[in-house]
Enzyme design. Structure first.
Site, PDB file in Angstrom:
ATOM      1  N   ASP A  37     -26.391   0.745 -10.059  1.00  0.00           N
ATOM      2  CA  ASP A  37     -26.261  -0.632 -10.553  1.00  0.00           C
ATOM      3  C   ASP A  37     -24.849  -1.180 -10.414  1.00  0.00           C
ATOM      4  OD1 ASP A  37     -28.904  -0.637 -11.227  1.00  0.00           O
ATOM      5  OD2 ASP A  37     -28.551   0.152 -13.241  1.00  0.00           O
ATOM      6  N   HIS A 239      -9.094   4.625  11.989  1.00  0.00           N
ATOM      7  CA  HIS A 239      -9.557   4.129  10.687  1.00  0.00           C
ATOM      8  C   HIS A 239      -9.456   5.230   9.640  1.00  0.00           C
ATOM      9  CE1 HIS A 239     -10.682   0.317  12.305  1.00  0.00           C
ATOM     10  NE2 HIS A 239     -11.339   0.910  13.277  1.00  0.00           N
ATOM     11  N   ASP A 256      -0.755   0.711   6.807  1.00  0.00           N
ATOM     12  CA  ASP A 256      -1.386  -0.497   7.373  1.00  0.00           C
ATOM     13  C   ASP A 256      -2.210  -1.119   6.263  1.00  0.00           C
ATOM     14  OD1 ASP A 256      -2.816  -2.440   8.699  1.00  0.00           O
ATOM     15  OD2 ASP A 256      -3.602  -1.115  10.258  1.00  0.00           O
ATOM     16  N   ASP A 267      -1.860  -8.832   7.410  1.00  0.00           N
ATOM     17  CA  ASP A 267      -2.158  -7.532   8.026  1.00  0.00           C
ATOM     18  C   ASP A 267      -0.845  -6.974   8.583  1.00  0.00           C
ATOM     19  OD1 ASP A 267      -3.387  -5.389   9.260  1.00  0.00           O
ATOM     20  OD2 ASP A 267      -4.405  -6.568  10.803  1.00  0.00           O
ATOM     21  N   HIS A 346      -5.728   0.516  21.824  1.00  0.00           N
ATOM     22  CA  HIS A 346      -6.221  -0.767  21.297  1.00  0.00           C
ATOM     23  C   HIS A 346      -5.400  -1.914  21.861  1.00  0.00           C
ATOM     24  CE1 HIS A 346      -2.879  -1.058  18.376  1.00  0.00           C
ATOM     25  NE2 HIS A 346      -3.080   0.218  18.098  1.00  0.00           N
ATOM     26  N   HIS A 350      -4.955  -9.473  17.524  1.00  0.00           N
ATOM     27  CA  HIS A 350      -6.264 -10.055  17.193  1.00  0.00           C
ATOM     28  C   HIS A 350      -6.001 -11.306  16.371  1.00  0.00           C
ATOM     29  CE1 HIS A 350      -5.915  -8.379  13.068  1.00  0.00           C
ATOM     30  NE2 HIS A 350      -5.581  -7.218  13.613  1.00  0.00           N
ATOM     31  N   HIS A 357      -9.875  -9.359  11.209  1.00  0.00           N
ATOM     32  CA  HIS A 357     -10.127  -9.562  12.645  1.00  0.00           C
ATOM     33  C   HIS A 357     -10.868 -10.885  12.696  1.00  0.00           C
ATOM     34  CE1 HIS A 357      -9.766  -4.995  13.719  1.00  0.00           C
ATOM     35  NE2 HIS A 357      -8.697  -5.497  13.159  1.00  0.00           N
ATOM     36  N   GLU A 380       0.759  -5.994  17.340  1.00  0.00           N
ATOM     37  CA  GLU A 380       0.721  -4.630  16.816  1.00  0.00           C
ATOM     38  C   GLU A 380       0.644  -3.559  17.893  1.00  0.00           C
ATOM     39  OE1 GLU A 380      -2.972  -3.597  14.748  1.00  0.00           O
ATOM     40  OE2 GLU A 380      -3.589  -5.670  14.858  1.00  0.00           O
ATOM     41  N   TYR A 384       0.211   6.643  20.220  1.00  0.00           N
ATOM     42  CA  TYR A 384      -0.471   7.720  19.514  1.00  0.00           C
ATOM     43  C   TYR A 384      -0.508   8.894  20.474  1.00  0.00           C
ATOM     44  CZ  TYR A 384      -1.885   3.349  17.346  1.00  0.00           C
ATOM     45  OH  TYR A 384      -1.867   2.095  16.776  1.00  0.00           O
ATOM     46  N   ARG A 402       2.771   2.598  14.809  1.00  0.00           N
ATOM     47  CA  ARG A 402       2.340   1.224  15.064  1.00  0.00           C
ATOM     48  C   ARG A 402       3.252   0.310  14.249  1.00  0.00           C
ATOM     49  NH1 ARG A 402      -2.614   1.770  14.138  1.00  0.00           N
ATOM     50  NH2 ARG A 402      -2.882   0.967  12.047  1.00  0.00           N
ATOM     51  N   GLU A 404       3.213  -3.670  13.103  1.00  0.00           N
ATOM     52  CA  GLU A 404       2.303  -4.821  13.116  1.00  0.00           C
ATOM     53  C   GLU A 404       2.846  -5.971  12.284  1.00  0.00           C
ATOM     54  OE1 GLU A 404      -1.581  -4.195  11.274  1.00  0.00           O
ATOM     55  OE2 GLU A 404      -2.377  -5.880  12.425  1.00  0.00           O
TER      56      GLU A 404
HETATM   57  N1  GLY Z   1      -5.829  -3.268   9.815  1.00  0.00           N
HETATM   58  C1  GLY Z   1      -6.628  -3.373  10.974  1.00  0.00           C
HETATM   59  C2  GLY Z   1      -5.833  -3.802  12.119  1.00  0.00           C
HETATM   60  O1  GLY Z   1      -4.630  -3.651  12.135  1.00  0.00           O
HETATM   61  O2  GLY Z   1      -6.347  -4.372  13.034  1.00  0.00           O
HETATM   62 MN    MN Z   2      -4.327  -5.770  12.762  1.00  0.00          MN
HETATM   63 MN    MN Z   3      -3.476  -3.659  10.363  1.00  0.00          MN
END
Ligand code: GLY
Ligand code: MN
Ligand code: MN
Length: 436
Positions: A37, A239, A256, A267, A346, A350, A357, A380, A384, A402, A404
């Site tokens: 619940d 992730h 992040d 972000d 990647h 974005h 995103h 970003e 890696y 990274r 960003e």
């Molecule tokens: N936090 C997800 C990205 O950096 O795209």
């Molecule tokens: Mn991002």
């Molecule tokens: Mn991010």
């Protein structure tokens, strides 16, 4: 906060795009259960919020251009005694008209009886289908009802995906939206600074997460997504949300995370040494990513293709990796061979907005989209280096970096919203030493 006039402007714009013979239907996000619940904290559907700001689940917004009794109709929960006993105050139809500037509002319990008649004679319906099974089933039910209306109603000839129209509007941020995004970015930067200062060997990733969340929640904002706090090789997991490991001396940690204010997100990623001082190898690889970040930023301006930043980042990464000897050969060869994509799998950017995103096409007429003022995107770049990359010198292996930031395209270039958290090595080391 987005005001009633801006919501009304968005609806008018969408109705103009949809055409006088169309109807637009958008459903609120359903409440989602975490266990038995217990519900997850409620987050309104971004498209629904964009068009009316109504904050409850179990609601449907219908835009009916040219309808005499009002073009904007909301169906929502009833504000009755039973509702009050169960949950926080329900707004109800009457207050919805006053507070959210809709023309007409009805209890959602009556939608099956009321809405089909409103759709009669409309040539096409814009909505999202194939997203929420509940809404899809309702939509078909309304069409069945429409066919059985007195004498047999005529169902709309076309169903069109709402995303194509609406998401192009959402891609361009208004002054009020940019104000909210600046606040989300500033708050995120402050939270990152707090979390970075608290970091030291022996602390757990969840302690960093908790510090970050504390900075955000105590100002009334929420996390736009589960913060990612990844020490050492865990930074290679795109992730990583477990956030449960202990941070070791000599490794780096990647944070992040992004705050969300009134449904608008930031972000930010920073990667920094757990003990506050970059080792020579960390420093060398970090500088490569930082150079790629600088190169990508320089490619963000109106008229540049959205992918130019990515290409600039790839060039800088290839050049840096070859200079350090992480990859053999020339930068040109590395770019041509695809060897870089293994270490940077990647894209550099974005769209950013209500969704982290965010929506909006990345390609137009099969070409990368050209940037225009008031678009917001991330920059970003990352590297890696897999722990098992036997073709790479062991001293580089297992590092994930990274950097960003969030960037608005302006009339003459760009504005970085997230400069308040250092990304250069002296700035990071000073902050962690307590003097930044
Ligand atoms: N936090 C997800 C990205 O950096 O795209
Ligand atoms: Mn991002
Ligand atoms: Mn991010």
């Amino acid at each position: 906060m987005i005001g009633a006039a801006e919501f009304a402007r968005r609806r008018r714009q969408l109705m103009r795009m949809a055409g006088a013979d169309a109807a637009v239907l958008v459903a609120a996000a359903p409440e989602r259960m975490r266990s038995a619940d217990a519900a997850w904290p409620y987050r309104q559907d971004s498209d629904f919020h964009y068009l009316c700001g109504f904050p409850e689940p179990e609601a449907v917004l219908a835009l009916l251009p040219g309808r005499g009794h009002g073009e904007v109709v909301l169906f929502c929960r009833e504000n009755d005694a039973e509702a009050h006993a169960l949950r926080a105050p329900v707004i109800g139809a009457e207050a919805a008209i006053e507070r959210f500037g809709v023309d007409d509002a009805f209890p959602v319990a009556d939608i099956d009886d009321i809405l089909p008649g409103m759709l009669e004679g409309r040539e096409r319906v814009f909505c999202h289908f194939g997203r929420e099974p509940g809404f899809d089933a309702q939509l078909m039910g309304w069409m069945r009802r429409l066919r059985t209306l007195r004498g047999g109603g005529i169902v709309p000839k076309e169903f069109q995906d709402l995303g194509h129209l609406l998401h192009d509007l959402r891609l361009f941020k208004s002054r009020t939206e940019l104000r909210l995004m600046r606040r989300a970015a500033a708050l995120t930067a402050e939270a990152h600074r707090d979390a970075m200062r608290l970091t030291r060997p022996g602390r757990h990733e969840f302690e960093i997460e908790a510090e970050w969340l504390h900075a955000v929640r105590r100002r009334g904002a929420v996390a736009a997504f589960t913060p990612n706090v990844a020490g050492g090789e865990r930074a290679l997991i795109v992730h990583y949300h477990a956030n449960n490991a202990r941070l070791a001396d000599g490794e780096m940690v990647m944070l992040d995370a992004g705050a969300e204010i009134d449904c608008y997100a930031a972000d930010i990623t920073r990667t920094y040494p757990v003990n506050g001082r970059f080792s020579p190898t960390q420093r060398a690889l970090y500088e490569v990513v930082l150079q790629a970040h600088t190169a990508a930023l320089q490619a963000i301006a109106p008229g540049r293709a959205y992918l130019d930043a990515h290409e600039a980042a790839l060039d800088a990464l290839a050049e840096g990796l070859c200079r350090l000897g992480v990859l053999p050969g020339s930068a040109k060869k590395v770019r041509a061979s695809g060897a870089l994509e293994r270490l940077f799998p990647h894209k550099t950017s974005h769209w950013l907005g209500m969704d982290v995103h965010d929506v909006g096409d990345y390609r137009v007429a099969d070409e990368p989209r050209l940037l225009e003022p008031n678009m917001v995107l991330t920059v970003e770049p990352g590297l890696y280096i897999p722990a098992d990359a036997t073709d790479i010198d062991p001293k580089w292996r297992g590092m994930g970096i990274r950097i960003e930031d969030d960037v608005v395209v302006t009339r003459d270039g760009h504005e970085v919203l997230t400069d308040a958290v250092p990304r250069d090595i002296p700035g990071i080391e000073a902050l962690m030493a307590g003097s930044g």
